[in-house]
Scaffold this motif. Structure first.
Motif, mmCIF file in Angstrom:
data_model
loop_
_atom_site.group_PDB
_atom_site.id
_atom_site.type_symbol
_atom_site.label_atom_id
_atom_site.label_comp_id
_atom_site.label_asym_id
_atom_site.label_seq_id
_atom_site.Cartn_x
_atom_site.Cartn_y
_atom_site.Cartn_z
ATOM 1 N N GLU A 47 0.821 -1.207 0.000
ATOM 2 C CA GLU A 47 0.000 0.000 0.000
ATOM 3 C C GLU A 47 0.858 1.262 0.000
ATOM 4 N N THR A 48 2.018 1.202 0.655
ATOM 5 C CA THR A 48 2.898 2.369 0.669
ATOM 6 C C THR A 48 3.399 2.680 -0.732
ATOM 7 N N LEU A 49 3.827 1.653 -1.461
ATOM 8 C CA LEU A 49 4.304 1.888 -2.819
ATOM 9 C C LEU A 49 3.158 2.339 -3.717
ATOM 10 N N GLY A 50 1.961 1.804 -3.484
ATOM 11 C CA GLY A 50 0.823 2.167 -4.316
ATOM 12 C C GLY A 50 0.385 3.612 -4.164
ATOM 13 N N LYS A 51 0.618 4.206 -3.005
ATOM 14 C CA LYS A 51 0.163 5.581 -2.803
ATOM 15 C C LYS A 51 1.229 6.631 -3.126
ATOM 16 N N LEU A 52 2.425 6.191 -3.514
ATOM 17 C CA LEU A 52 3.466 7.149 -3.877
ATOM 18 C C LEU A 52 3.337 7.515 -5.356
ATOM 19 N N PRO A 53 3.210 8.794 -5.684
ATOM 20 C CA PRO A 53 3.121 9.195 -7.099
ATOM 21 C C PRO A 53 4.457 8.968 -7.803
ATOM 22 N N LEU A 54 4.399 8.413 -9.003
ATOM 23 C CA LEU A 54 5.590 8.220 -9.824
ATOM 24 C C LEU A 54 5.677 9.373 -10.814
ATOM 25 N N LYS A 55 6.765 10.128 -10.765
ATOM 26 C CA LYS A 55 6.925 11.332 -11.574
ATOM 27 C C LYS A 55 8.039 11.147 -12.597
ATOM 28 N N LEU A 56 7.952 11.906 -13.682
ATOM 29 C CA LEU A 56 9.005 11.939 -14.702
ATOM 30 C C LEU A 56 9.670 13.311 -14.646
ATOM 31 N N TYR A 57 10.990 13.320 -14.475
ATOM 32 C CA TYR A 57 11.738 14.569 -14.373
ATOM 33 C C TYR A 57 12.807 14.618 -15.455
ATOM 34 N N GLU B 193 9.951 6.714 13.878
ATOM 35 C CA GLU B 193 9.835 5.418 13.225
ATOM 36 C C GLU B 193 9.358 5.581 11.782
ATOM 37 N N GLN B 194 8.479 6.563 11.573
ATOM 38 C CA GLN B 194 8.009 6.826 10.210
ATOM 39 C C GLN B 194 9.163 7.285 9.323
ATOM 40 N N LEU B 195 10.010 8.166 9.862
ATOM 41 C CA LEU B 195 11.173 8.639 9.114
ATOM 42 C C LEU B 195 12.182 7.514 8.910
ATOM 43 N N SER B 196 12.380 6.695 9.940
ATOM 44 C CA SER B 196 13.295 5.566 9.823
ATOM 45 C C SER B 196 12.790 4.554 8.797
ATOM 46 N N PHE B 197 11.484 4.359 8.743
ATOM 47 C CA PHE B 197 10.884 3.452 7.762
ATOM 48 C C PHE B 197 11.172 3.940 6.341
ATOM 49 N N TYR C 52 16.377 12.591 -18.685
ATOM 50 C CA TYR C 52 15.069 12.141 -18.210
ATOM 51 C C TYR C 52 15.249 10.988 -17.212
ATOM 52 N N TYR C 53 14.400 10.958 -16.199
ATOM 53 C CA TYR C 53 14.411 9.848 -15.234
ATOM 54 C C TYR C 53 13.093 9.823 -14.473
ATOM 55 N N PHE C 54 12.721 8.632 -14.010
ATOM 56 C CA PHE C 54 11.518 8.453 -13.194
ATOM 57 C C PHE C 54 11.901 8.481 -11.718
ATOM 58 N N LYS C 55 10.999 9.029 -10.903
ATOM 59 C CA LYS C 55 11.262 9.110 -9.461
ATOM 60 C C LYS C 55 9.940 9.118 -8.709
ATOM 61 N N PHE C 56 9.881 8.305 -7.640
ATOM 62 C CA PHE C 56 8.719 8.319 -6.757
ATOM 63 C C PHE C 56 8.808 9.525 -5.825
ATOM 64 N N ASN C 57 7.668 10.116 -5.555
ATOM 65 C CA ASN C 57 7.615 11.240 -4.621
ATOM 66 C C ASN C 57 7.401 10.694 -3.212
ATOM 67 N N GLU C 58 8.530 10.443 -2.513
ATOM 68 C CA GLU C 58 8.431 9.846 -1.178
ATOM 69 C C GLU C 58 7.880 10.815 -0.144
ATOM 70 N N GLY C 59 7.753 12.091 -0.517
ATOM 71 C CA GLY C 59 7.179 13.063 0.410
ATOM 72 C C GLY C 59 5.748 12.746 0.801
ATOM 73 N N ALA C 60 5.071 11.918 -0.026
ATOM 74 C CA ALA C 60 3.693 11.549 0.306
ATOM 75 C C ALA C 60 3.616 10.736 1.587
ATOM 76 N N VAL C 61 4.717 10.074 1.962
ATOM 77 C CA VAL C 61 4.746 9.292 3.205
ATOM 78 C C VAL C 61 4.838 10.218 4.412
ATOM 79 N N LEU C 62 5.564 11.314 4.247
ATOM 80 C CA LEU C 62 5.814 12.221 5.375
ATOM 81 C C LEU C 62 4.819 13.367 5.371
ATOM 82 N N ARG C 63 3.536 13.056 5.346
ATOM 83 C CA ARG C 63 2.515 14.094 5.438
ATOM 84 C C ARG C 63 2.535 14.700 6.837
#
Length: 417
Positions: free
Chosen positions: A53-63, A303-307, A337-348
């Motif tokens: 679920e964590t991977l599913g909720k992270l937006p995948l962006k193209l930069y 723990e959230q940050l460590s995760f 060009y490269y793909f990157k997940f926006n991990e900031g969605a975890v640290l709301r």
């Protein structure tokens, strides 16, 4: 039949829903209807669920890296995978399914369905039906090239797929760098121990939390009579439906229950310890599996940050590298060009902390007001694209110059004049 049609049939598996009569027959035959699947172990299931679920909720962006820095980019591949990689799955469901397969089987495979040079869609292959083949001698044109062999169970046909058309995601537990091993394979004894403890509790509930008992009788009975007598008493004693009811026993017999204390055997302590071991193997923190023995608000936040740092960072980096290398052309990679997940969605964060952080960004000239408004899903306004900075800040080289000024003229220059 086309290979893509075979992948569609993978989603049409029948679910075996047993009736109560079928369950009774299995029980009479000595076959347990309790699943032996590792996914039914609650800690194992929770760990896979959290990662998926964590991977599913992270937006995948193209930069794209440019001379002016990193900018958001867009192309046909990105438009495909950001919303619906195939007609049956949203992006969230798709990446969650990939991560579930990666964790449970050790490897996850995604077939890239190209029409010419255009990527049409992406399909998840059942991990247990895929094997790898390495062309050591270069029989197919290139030495040491890897091919993926997919066997369709329904038709018993095999499809050989070029490694360039497969996205292969593996666990960190790999000893050859090609395939990964799952946690359930490496820690099979711990996972099975959790399953057995769950079965033990299920048996206790089925028997109405009644412990084993000794049946004493004075007459001599053969084995069949003993079995018939004990089963007759069990029918009146076991199960939640018989809780609090009177147990009829034949004359001359007595029933003495054996004292069963889970605390004496440290059952729950061992169960908790086993759960923490499984969670630790997945990189999941104790609070994620509902263990709050040593938790606090600040501890949970850490723990959230460590995760994110210790668990997710490796997983996301592997996904980003594989997706960028396989789905982008060589020219696009060279253009930055490269793909990157926006991990900031975890640290709301909460509204107060968010306002404090964004205000610091604006006041220190890092973001413009319009950039911050876009982060908050607000429209831009005219005149807010200028970087603002506190006027009290000056370069280090100019510190002290203000004390050498008098009515706008430097003191040393006035004396020389």
């Amino acid at each position: 039949m086309k290979i893509v049609d075979r992948f569609k049939s993978f989603f049409n598996k029948d679910i075996n829903n047993m009736t109560e009569e079928e369950r009774i027959i299995l029980k009479e035959l000595g076959i347990s209807d309790v699943s032996n699947d590792e996914k039914s172990e609650v800690t194992y299931f929770t760990c896979i669920k959290i990662l998926g679920e964590t991977l599913g909720k992270l937006p995948l962006k193209l930069y794209q890296n440019t001379d002016k820095g990193v900018v958001n980019a867009n192309n046909d591949v990105y438009n495909l995978i950001k919303l619906r990689p195939n007609p049956y799955m949203t992006a969230s469901t798709f990446w969650t399914t990939v991560e579930n397969n990666r964790n449970h089987h050790g490897n996850a495979y995604v077939w890239c369905n190209y029409r010419g040079t255009r990527l049409k869609d992406l399909w998840i292959l059942p991990s247990e039906d895929v094997t790898l083949m390495c062309d050591n001698e270069g029989y197919f044109g290139k030495e040491n090239k890897i091919y993926y062999i997919y066997r369709d169970k329904k038709s018993n046909k095999e499809y050989t797929i070029n490694g360039d058309n497969i996205l292969h995601f593996k666990t960190s537990h790999t000893f050859d760098g090609i395939t990964g091993k799952s946690v359930r394979e490496i820690l099979s004894s711990s996972v099975k121990g959790g399953l057995e403890s769950q079965k033990f509790m299920n048996n206790l509930y089925e028997s109405g939390m009644t412990a084993r008992a000794i049946l004493e009788f004075s007459s001599n009975l053969d084995d069949k009579a003993k079995t018939r007598l004990s089963k007759g008493i069990e029918n009146f004693a076991n199960g939640s439906k018989n809780a609090g009811k009177i147990i009829p026993i034949p004359a001359g017999t007595s029933l003495k229950p054996l004292d069963l204390k889970l605390t004496d055997s440290q059952f729950f302590d061992l169960k908790k310890f086993n759960a923490l071991q499984i969670a630790g193997a997945f990189g999941i923190k104790p609070t994620f599996v509902n263990n709050y023995d040593n938790s606090s608000h600040s501890n949970s936040e850490m723990e959230q940050l460590s995760f994110l740092v210790n668990t997710l960072q490796y997983i996301l980096k592997q996904y980003e590298e594989e997706i960028s290398f396989k789905l982008l052309t060589k020219k696009q990679i060279e253009e930055g060009y490269y793909f990157k997940f926006n991990e900031g969605a975890v640290l709301r964060i909460d509204a107060v902390a968010q306002a404090d952080v964004l205000t610091k960004y604006v006041n220190n000239g890092i973001y413009t007001s319009n950039e911050v408004r876009l982060m908050l899903d607000r429209t831009t306004i005219e005149g807010a694209d200028i970087l603002m900075c506190n006027g009290n800040y000056i370069p280090v080289q100019q510190v002290g110059n203000q004390y050498n000024m008098k009515e706008g003229v430097k003191v040393n220059e006035k004396e020389e004049g």
